[in-house]
Design a protein around this motif. Sequence first.
Motif, PDB file in Angstrom:
ATOM      1  N   PRO A  28       0.825  -1.215   0.000  1.00 51.95           N
ATOM      2  CA  PRO A  28       0.000   0.000   0.000  1.00 51.95           C
ATOM      3  C   PRO A  28       0.854   1.258   0.000  1.00 51.95           C
ATOM      4  CG  PRO A  28      -0.005  -1.013   2.177  1.00 51.95           C
ATOM      5  CD  PRO A  28       0.786  -1.920   1.271  1.00 51.95           C
ATOM      6  N   LEU A  29       0.308   2.311  -0.568  1.00 46.43           N
ATOM      7  CA  LEU A  29       1.001   3.597  -0.550  1.00 46.43           C
ATOM      8  C   LEU A  29       1.070   4.143   0.870  1.00 46.43           C
ATOM      9  CD1 LEU A  29       2.287   6.148  -1.637  1.00 46.43           C
ATOM     10  CD2 LEU A  29       0.028   6.936  -2.349  1.00 46.43           C
ATOM     11  N   PHE A  30      -0.053   4.208   1.530  1.00 45.71           N
ATOM     12  CA  PHE A  30      -0.099   4.777   2.878  1.00 45.71           C
ATOM     13  C   PHE A  30      -0.274   3.641   3.872  1.00 45.71           C
ATOM     14  CE2 PHE A  30      -1.836   8.134   0.090  1.00 45.71           C
ATOM     15  CZ  PHE A  30      -0.862   9.090   0.308  1.00 45.71           C
ATOM     16  N   GLU A  31       0.764   3.413   4.655  1.00 46.24           N
ATOM     17  CA  GLU A  31       0.743   2.289   5.592  1.00 46.24           C
ATOM     18  C   GLU A  31       1.336   2.741   6.923  1.00 46.24           C
ATOM     19  OE1 GLU A  31       1.892  -2.333   5.192  1.00 46.24           O
ATOM     20  OE2 GLU A  31       3.482  -0.955   4.651  1.00 46.24           O
ATOM     21  N   ASP A  32       0.683   2.355   8.010  1.00 45.58           N
ATOM     22  CA  ASP A  32       1.183   2.611   9.364  1.00 45.58           C
ATOM     23  C   ASP A  32       1.473   4.085   9.627  1.00 45.58           C
ATOM     24  OD1 ASP A  32       1.132  -0.160   9.855  1.00 45.58           O
ATOM     25  OD2 ASP A  32       3.176  -0.383   9.099  1.00 45.58           O
ATOM     26  N   LEU A  33       0.621   4.959   9.124  1.00 44.10           N
ATOM     27  CA  LEU A  33       0.820   6.380   9.396  1.00 44.10           C
ATOM     28  C   LEU A  33       0.419   6.678  10.834  1.00 44.10           C
ATOM     29  CD1 LEU A  33      -0.485   8.014   6.113  1.00 44.10           C
ATOM     30  CD2 LEU A  33       1.857   7.523   6.778  1.00 44.10           C
ATOM     31  N   GLN A  34       1.153   7.555  11.467  1.00 47.03           N
ATOM     32  CA  GLN A  34       0.896   7.888  12.866  1.00 47.03           C
ATOM     33  C   GLN A  34      -0.187   8.951  13.032  1.00 47.03           C
ATOM     34  OE1 GLN A  34       4.812   9.019  14.123  1.00 47.03           O
ATOM     35  NE2 GLN A  34       5.547   6.914  14.162  1.00 47.03           N
ATOM     36  N   ASN A  35      -0.343   9.802  12.028  1.00 46.23           N
ATOM     37  CA  ASN A  35      -1.297  10.899  12.111  1.00 46.23           C
ATOM     38  C   ASN A  35      -2.032  11.079  10.795  1.00 46.23           C
ATOM     39  OD1 ASN A  35      -0.559  12.005  14.795  1.00 46.23           O
ATOM     40  ND2 ASN A  35       1.413  12.357  13.801  1.00 46.23           N
ATOM     41  N   ARG A  36      -3.157  11.718  10.895  1.00 49.16           N
ATOM     42  CA  ARG A  36      -3.938  12.076   9.718  1.00 49.16           C
ATOM     43  C   ARG A  36      -3.182  13.127   8.916  1.00 49.16           C
ATOM     44  NH1 ARG A  36      -9.808  14.194  10.984  1.00 49.16           N
ATOM     45  NH2 ARG A  36      -9.796  12.102  11.827  1.00 49.16           N
ATOM     46  N   ILE A  37      -3.322  13.078   7.603  1.00 55.18           N
ATOM     47  CA  ILE A  37      -2.712  14.064   6.714  1.00 55.18           C
ATOM     48  C   ILE A  37      -3.841  14.771   5.976  1.00 55.18           C
ATOM     49  CG2 ILE A  37      -1.156  14.447   4.777  1.00 55.18           C
ATOM     50  CD1 ILE A  37      -0.002  11.642   5.398  1.00 55.18           C
ATOM     51  N   SER A  38      -3.938  16.061   6.135  1.00 56.83           N
ATOM     52  CA  SER A  38      -4.935  16.830   5.396  1.00 56.83           C
ATOM     53  C   SER A  38      -4.262  17.434   4.175  1.00 56.83           C
ATOM     54  CB  SER A  38      -5.524  17.936   6.274  1.00 56.83           C
ATOM     55  OG  SER A  38      -6.232  17.373   7.357  1.00 56.83           O
ATOM     56  N   LEU A  39      -4.919  17.267   3.033  1.00 61.11           N
ATOM     57  CA  LEU A  39      -4.361  17.743   1.773  1.00 61.11           C
ATOM     58  C   LEU A  39      -5.359  18.667   1.089  1.00 61.11           C
ATOM     59  CD1 LEU A  39      -3.009  14.302   0.521  1.00 61.11           C
ATOM     60  CD2 LEU A  39      -1.691  16.127   1.600  1.00 61.11           C
ATOM     61  N   ARG A  40      -4.835  19.544   0.244  1.00 59.52           N
ATOM     62  CA  ARG A  40      -5.649  20.475  -0.530  1.00 59.52           C
ATOM     63  C   ARG A  40      -5.419  20.186  -2.009  1.00 59.52           C
ATOM     64  NH1 ARG A  40      -3.999  25.316  -2.302  1.00 59.52           N
ATOM     65  NH2 ARG A  40      -2.252  25.286  -0.861  1.00 59.52           N
ATOM     66  N   LEU A  41      -6.494  19.902  -2.736  1.00 56.52           N
ATOM     67  CA  LEU A  41      -6.407  19.612  -4.161  1.00 56.52           C
ATOM     68  C   LEU A  41      -5.998  20.862  -4.926  1.00 56.52           C
ATOM     69  CD1 LEU A  41      -6.970  17.411  -6.350  1.00 56.52           C
ATOM     70  CD2 LEU A  41      -9.253  18.418  -6.575  1.00 56.52           C
ATOM     71  N   ILE A  42      -4.931  20.726  -5.753  1.00 55.93           N
ATOM     72  CA  ILE A  42      -4.488  21.866  -6.563  1.00 55.93           C
ATOM     73  C   ILE A  42      -4.540  21.561  -8.063  1.00 55.93           C
ATOM     74  CG2 ILE A  42      -3.088  22.888  -4.736  1.00 55.93           C
ATOM     75  CD1 ILE A  42      -0.598  21.695  -6.181  1.00 55.93           C
ATOM     76  N   GLY A  43      -4.833  20.303  -8.419  1.00 51.36           N
ATOM     77  CA  GLY A  43      -4.906  19.974  -9.835  1.00 51.36           C
ATOM     78  C   GLY A  43      -5.455  18.581 -10.068  1.00 51.36           C
ATOM     79  N   THR A  44      -6.093  18.418 -11.222  1.00 55.76           N
ATOM     80  CA  THR A  44      -6.633  17.127 -11.638  1.00 55.76           C
ATOM     81  C   THR A  44      -6.341  16.943 -13.119  1.00 55.76           C
ATOM     82  OG1 THR A  44      -8.463  17.366 -10.079  1.00 55.76           O
ATOM     83  CG2 THR A  44      -8.724  15.705 -11.788  1.00 55.76           C
ATOM     84  N   ASN A  45      -5.859  15.769 -13.489  1.00 54.20           N
ATOM     85  CA  ASN A  45      -5.610  15.451 -14.891  1.00 54.20           C
ATOM     86  C   ASN A  45      -6.222  14.095 -15.194  1.00 54.20           C
ATOM     87  OD1 ASN A  45      -3.768  17.736 -15.462  1.00 54.20           O
ATOM     88  ND2 ASN A  45      -2.485  16.720 -13.956  1.00 54.20           N
ATOM     89  N   VAL A  46      -6.939  14.021 -16.307  1.00 59.14           N
ATOM     90  CA  VAL A  46      -7.534  12.760 -16.749  1.00 59.14           C
ATOM     91  C   VAL A  46      -6.912  12.410 -18.094  1.00 59.14           C
ATOM     92  CG1 VAL A  46      -9.672  11.584 -17.371  1.00 59.14           C
ATOM     93  CG2 VAL A  46      -9.688  13.310 -15.544  1.00 59.14           C
ATOM     94  N   PHE A  47      -6.441  11.163 -18.225  1.00 61.47           N
ATOM     95  CA  PHE A  47      -5.736  10.748 -19.425  1.00 61.47           C
ATOM     96  C   PHE A  47      -6.553   9.731 -20.222  1.00 61.47           C
ATOM     97  CE2 PHE A  47      -2.573  11.890 -16.162  1.00 61.47           C
ATOM     98  CZ  PHE A  47      -2.035  12.998 -16.785  1.00 61.47           C
ATOM     99  N   ARG A  48      -6.224   9.595 -21.514  1.00 59.60           N
ATOM    100  CA  ARG A  48      -6.926   8.677 -22.425  1.00 59.60           C
ATOM    101  C   ARG A  48      -7.085   7.272 -21.864  1.00 59.60           C
ATOM    102  NH1 ARG A  48      -3.570  10.981 -26.359  1.00 59.60           N
ATOM    103  NH2 ARG A  48      -2.054   9.322 -26.224  1.00 59.60           N
ATOM    104  N   SER A  49      -6.059   6.812 -21.173  1.00 58.22           N
ATOM    105  CA  SER A  49      -6.019   5.438 -20.671  1.00 58.22           C
ATOM    106  C   SER A  49      -6.988   5.193 -19.523  1.00 58.22           C
ATOM    107  CB  SER A  49      -4.604   5.129 -20.178  1.00 58.22           C
ATOM    108  OG  SER A  49      -4.272   6.032 -19.128  1.00 58.22           O
ATOM    109  N   GLY A  50      -7.537   6.262 -18.964  1.00 57.35           N
ATOM    110  CA  GLY A  50      -8.377   6.125 -17.785  1.00 57.35           C
ATOM    111  C   GLY A  50      -7.633   6.433 -16.493  1.00 57.35           C
TER     112      GLY A  50
END
Length: 187
Positions: free
Chosen positions: A149-171
């Motif tokens: 997994p990408l996120f495993e055994d994290l000690q604290n919550r991480i709050s993130l702010r979306l700054i961009g979205t990209n959608v590609f032909r492949s899905g």
Amino acid sequence: MRKIILDLAVSLDGFIEGPNKEIDWCIMDDDMNFEGFLSSIDTIFYGRVSYDAWGNYQPEEGAGSSEIRFWNSIHSRKKYVFSSQERKDDRATFINTDMAEKVLEIKRAPGKDIWLYGGAGLIKRFIQASLIDVYRISFHPVVLGSGKPLFEDLQNRISLRLIGTNVFRSGVVQLVYEPDNTSGNKL
């Protein structure tokens, strides 16, 4: 100051590799403009296992010219390897003490942004030390069911702010986030 960018492929169910360490599900489409990303960085951070696997990877004989250019471009960047092992390597600088202090030194030096390549253990350490400035996570249209997994055994919550979205032909859908320091992260 330079930014540390985690740029990573993830399965839809959150794995960065399959149960047998396979990454054959990763898609590279030309509309992803990975060359544009590479032109924005001049440094790559690796964990030792990832560096040993990919840090000096050479395409197989008969590979196409675009694949050869791709790997030559990656290998032209300055490489740092974070490892508990001390090792001499003409192609990379190994760091085995004072990780956060050394990372901040590198960030303060002149240059372009820095790609946090990984692996999972190094990514976890960077998250816990609040050293990632941008999360560029590309979700691939595959469900692996198990793996690393990408996120495993994290000690604290991480709050993130979306700054961009990209959608590609492949899905593939790429979400780009910055840490949201206004939400009271406890990192």
